[in-house]
Design a protein around this motif. Sequence first.
Motif, PDB file in Angstrom:
ATOM      1  N   VAL A  88       0.858  -1.182   0.000  1.00  0.00           N
ATOM      2  CA  VAL A  88       0.000   0.000   0.000  1.00  0.00           C
ATOM      3  C   VAL A  88       0.892   1.228   0.000  1.00  0.00           C
ATOM      4  CG1 VAL A  88      -1.814   1.275   1.197  1.00  0.00           C
ATOM      5  CG2 VAL A  88      -1.798  -1.232   1.264  1.00  0.00           C
ATOM      6  N   ASP A  89       0.684   2.123  -0.978  1.00  0.00           N
ATOM      7  CA  ASP A  89       1.436   3.370  -1.078  1.00  0.00           C
ATOM      8  C   ASP A  89       0.480   4.548  -0.912  1.00  0.00           C
ATOM      9  OD1 ASP A  89       3.672   1.877  -1.607  1.00  0.00           O
ATOM     10  OD2 ASP A  89       3.502   2.086  -3.791  1.00  0.00           O
ATOM     11  N   GLY A  90       1.055   5.690  -0.524  1.00  0.00           N
ATOM     12  CA  GLY A  90       0.258   6.893  -0.385  1.00  0.00           C
ATOM     13  C   GLY A  90      -0.465   6.946   0.943  1.00  0.00           C
ATOM     14  N   VAL A  91      -1.243   8.001   1.101  1.00  0.00           N
ATOM     15  CA  VAL A  91      -2.001   8.210   2.344  1.00  0.00           C
ATOM     16  C   VAL A  91      -3.386   7.587   2.173  1.00  0.00           C
ATOM     17  CG1 VAL A  91      -2.930   9.907   3.946  1.00  0.00           C
ATOM     18  CG2 VAL A  91      -0.761  10.346   2.773  1.00  0.00           C
ATOM     19  N   PRO A  92      -3.709   6.535   2.939  1.00  0.00           N
ATOM     20  CA  PRO A  92      -5.028   5.908   2.797  1.00  0.00           C
ATOM     21  C   PRO A  92      -6.152   6.921   3.025  1.00  0.00           C
ATOM     22  CG  PRO A  92      -3.576   4.529   4.110  1.00  0.00           C
ATOM     23  CD  PRO A  92      -2.873   5.836   3.920  1.00  0.00           C
ATOM     24  N   ALA A  93      -7.112   6.900   2.139  1.00  0.00           N
ATOM     25  CA  ALA A  93      -8.256   7.814   2.215  1.00  0.00           C
ATOM     26  C   ALA A  93      -9.519   7.018   2.515  1.00  0.00           C
ATOM     27  CB  ALA A  93      -8.421   8.583   0.896  1.00  0.00           C
ATOM     28  N   GLU A  94     -10.485   7.715   3.108  1.00  0.00           N
ATOM     29  CA  GLU A  94     -11.774   7.071   3.372  1.00  0.00           C
ATOM     30  C   GLU A  94     -12.509   6.863   2.054  1.00  0.00           C
ATOM     31  OE1 GLU A  94     -15.926   7.780   5.873  1.00  0.00           O
ATOM     32  OE2 GLU A  94     -14.366   9.336   5.801  1.00  0.00           O
ATOM     33  N   LEU A  95     -12.957   5.643   1.830  1.00  0.00           N
ATOM     34  CA  LEU A  95     -13.634   5.299   0.580  1.00  0.00           C
ATOM     35  C   LEU A  95     -15.119   5.102   0.825  1.00  0.00           C
ATOM     36  CD1 LEU A  95     -11.135   2.640  -0.829  1.00  0.00           C
ATOM     37  CD2 LEU A  95     -11.186   5.082  -1.307  1.00  0.00           C
ATOM     38  N   ALA A  96     -15.879   5.437  -0.181  1.00  0.00           N
ATOM     39  CA  ALA A  96     -17.310   5.106  -0.127  1.00  0.00           C
ATOM     40  C   ALA A  96     -17.475   3.594  -0.084  1.00  0.00           C
ATOM     41  CB  ALA A  96     -18.035   5.684  -1.339  1.00  0.00           C
ATOM     42  N   GLN A  97     -18.569   3.138   0.496  1.00  0.00           N
ATOM     43  CA  GLN A  97     -18.767   1.701   0.673  1.00  0.00           C
ATOM     44  C   GLN A  97     -18.734   0.956  -0.655  1.00  0.00           C
ATOM     45  OE1 GLN A  97     -22.468   0.666   2.526  1.00  0.00           O
ATOM     46  NE2 GLN A  97     -21.889  -1.443   2.894  1.00  0.00           N
ATOM     47  N   GLY A  98     -19.338   1.562  -1.684  1.00  0.00           N
ATOM     48  CA  GLY A  98     -19.352   0.895  -2.984  1.00  0.00           C
ATOM     49  C   GLY A  98     -17.968   0.774  -3.588  1.00  0.00           C
ATOM     50  N   VAL A  99     -17.146   1.829  -3.436  1.00  0.00           N
ATOM     51  CA  VAL A  99     -15.787   1.793  -3.978  1.00  0.00           C
ATOM     52  C   VAL A  99     -14.958   0.767  -3.219  1.00  0.00           C
ATOM     53  CG1 VAL A  99     -13.698   3.154  -4.345  1.00  0.00           C
ATOM     54  CG2 VAL A  99     -15.941   4.178  -4.759  1.00  0.00           C
ATOM     55  N   ALA A 100     -15.080   0.749  -1.890  1.00  0.00           N
ATOM     56  CA  ALA A 100     -14.329  -0.212  -1.082  1.00  0.00           C
ATOM     57  C   ALA A 100     -14.709  -1.647  -1.448  1.00  0.00           C
ATOM     58  CB  ALA A 100     -14.578   0.050   0.398  1.00  0.00           C
ATOM     59  N   LEU A 101     -15.996  -1.882  -1.652  1.00  0.00           N
ATOM     60  CA  LEU A 101     -16.431  -3.220  -2.052  1.00  0.00           C
ATOM     61  C   LEU A 101     -15.879  -3.584  -3.427  1.00  0.00           C
ATOM     62  CD1 LEU A 101     -18.170  -5.762  -1.664  1.00  0.00           C
ATOM     63  CD2 LEU A 101     -20.104  -4.475  -2.620  1.00  0.00           C
ATOM     64  N   ALA A 102     -15.865  -2.615  -4.349  1.00  0.00           N
ATOM     65  CA  ALA A 102     -15.335  -2.885  -5.685  1.00  0.00           C
ATOM     66  C   ALA A 102     -13.866  -3.260  -5.616  1.00  0.00           C
ATOM     67  CB  ALA A 102     -15.535  -1.659  -6.576  1.00  0.00           C
ATOM     68  N   VAL A 103     -13.081  -2.555  -4.787  1.00  0.00           N
ATOM     69  CA  VAL A 103     -11.655  -2.883  -4.634  1.00  0.00           C
ATOM     70  C   VAL A 103     -11.500  -4.304  -4.112  1.00  0.00           C
ATOM     71  CG1 VAL A 103      -9.566  -2.311  -3.348  1.00  0.00           C
ATOM     72  CG2 VAL A 103     -10.953  -0.483  -4.325  1.00  0.00           C
ATOM     73  N   TYR A 104     -12.271  -4.632  -3.091  1.00  0.00           N
ATOM     74  CA  TYR A 104     -12.180  -5.972  -2.501  1.00  0.00           C
ATOM     75  C   TYR A 104     -12.528  -7.050  -3.527  1.00  0.00           C
ATOM     76  CZ  TYR A 104     -12.940  -9.829   0.769  1.00  0.00           C
ATOM     77  OH  TYR A 104     -12.874 -11.044   1.414  1.00  0.00           O
TER      78      TYR A 104
END
Length: 393
Positions: free
Chosen positions: A285-301
Motif C-alpha cells: 500500500v502506497d500513499g495516504v489511505p483515504a476514506e472510501l465510499a462503501q461501494g468503492v471499497a467493495l469494488a476494490v475488494y
Amino acid sequence: MQGIYAWLRARPLVVDSAWALILLALSLLEILTDPLPGNSAAEYTALVLLCGAVMLRRVLPVTVLLATWLAGFVQLAGDVPPAMMDFAMPVIVYGAAAYAPRWASRLALAGCFVAPSAAAARWWDEPETSTSNTVILFLLLTGPFVIAWVLGDSMRTRRAYYAELEDRAARLERERDAQAQVAAAGERARIARELHDVVAHNVSVMVVQADGAAYAIDAAPERARAALGTISATGREALAEMRRLLGVLRSTGEDQGLVPQPGVDQLEDLMAQVRGAGLPVELRVDGVPAELAQGVALAVYRIVQEALTNTRKHGGPDAAATVHLHYGDAALSLEITDDGRGADAPGDGMGHGLVGMRERVAMFGGTLTAGPSPDGGYRVSASLPLNGPDGKK
C-alpha cells in the motif's frame, strides 16, 4: 343523495332533456296566453330549434350552436320578438364555450354581441330614447351572454387542467414503474456479480484444499486435517456471504441485521485466506489511505478477490501474486500481478469474472485493463476516482 347526484352526472343527456322540457312548457304557456298574430310558424320553429339545442348542447355542441344561430335568423325574419324561449341562448353559449372546438367558441362569443345588437335594432323603435339609455339596454342584453361565455370558457380551462393533471399522474406512474424495473434489473445484476465473486473465490479455495487433503491424507494426516479445517471455514464464510445477499433479496425495508459488506480493511484477511489455499501473495500500500465510499471499497475488494481467484485457477502450481494499492490525489490505483502462465494459461470459456470487474469499475467512472504481461504472468490494473458523488476523499 350522493348516489342520485352521481347518477345524474353520468347521464348529462337526461338532465339537459329535463331542462329542455321545462323551457318548452313555459314557452308554450307564454305562446298560448299571448299569441302573436300571423307568425306562429316562425315562433314554433324557433321554439323547437332552441329547445332541441338545450337538450343536445353537450352531445352536439357545434350543431347546437349553428341551430341557435338559425333560430335567431328565424326570429328576425318572422318578427318574433324576444320571449321566454330565448333564455336558451345564454345556455347554448355556455355549452359552446365549454365543450365545442375553439372556432365554435369564438363564434359563440361573436353571437354574444350580434344577437343583442340585432334585437335592439329590430324591435327597439322608440326615437325618444336617449343614447345613454340605448347603451344601458345593450349592456343589459349583452351581459348575460358574455357572462355565460366566460363561465363556459373557465369550465373548459378547468377541464383541460384536470386532464393534464391526470395525464401527468399517469405518465409519472409509468415512469415510476419503468424506473422500478430498471432499478430491479440493476440490483439483480449487482447481486449476480456478488454471487459470482463469492462462489468463484470460495469454491476454488475449497477445491484446492480438498485436492491437497486428498494427496496428504495418508502421508501427512496433520496437513490433511488443516486443509479440511480451511475447507470448513471457507464454506462457512461463503454461506454467510450468500445468506447476506439472499437476505437483501428477501428484505422488506426493515433492519435485517445483515453483516457489513467487505472492503479495503478486509484485504489482509483475504490475503491470509489465499495464502492458506497455497498461493503466495504480497500486499503493498502506497500513499495516504483515504476514506472510501462503501461501494468503492467493495469494488476494490471484489476486484482483488476475483484477480487472485483467477491466478489460483489459471496461474499454475508455482505462481505467486502481488497486490499493489496506491492512493493518489484524485484516484485509487489498484494493480494485481502474478508470475504464472499468463497467455499460456487455459481458459474455462466463461469470462464472467473480467466482465464483472469492468462493470464494477465503470459504475464509478474508473478504468480497468487486464491481460497477460509482456514478461510473463498476468496483470489486472484498475483506477477508481476518489472525488465525486460516489467516492470520498
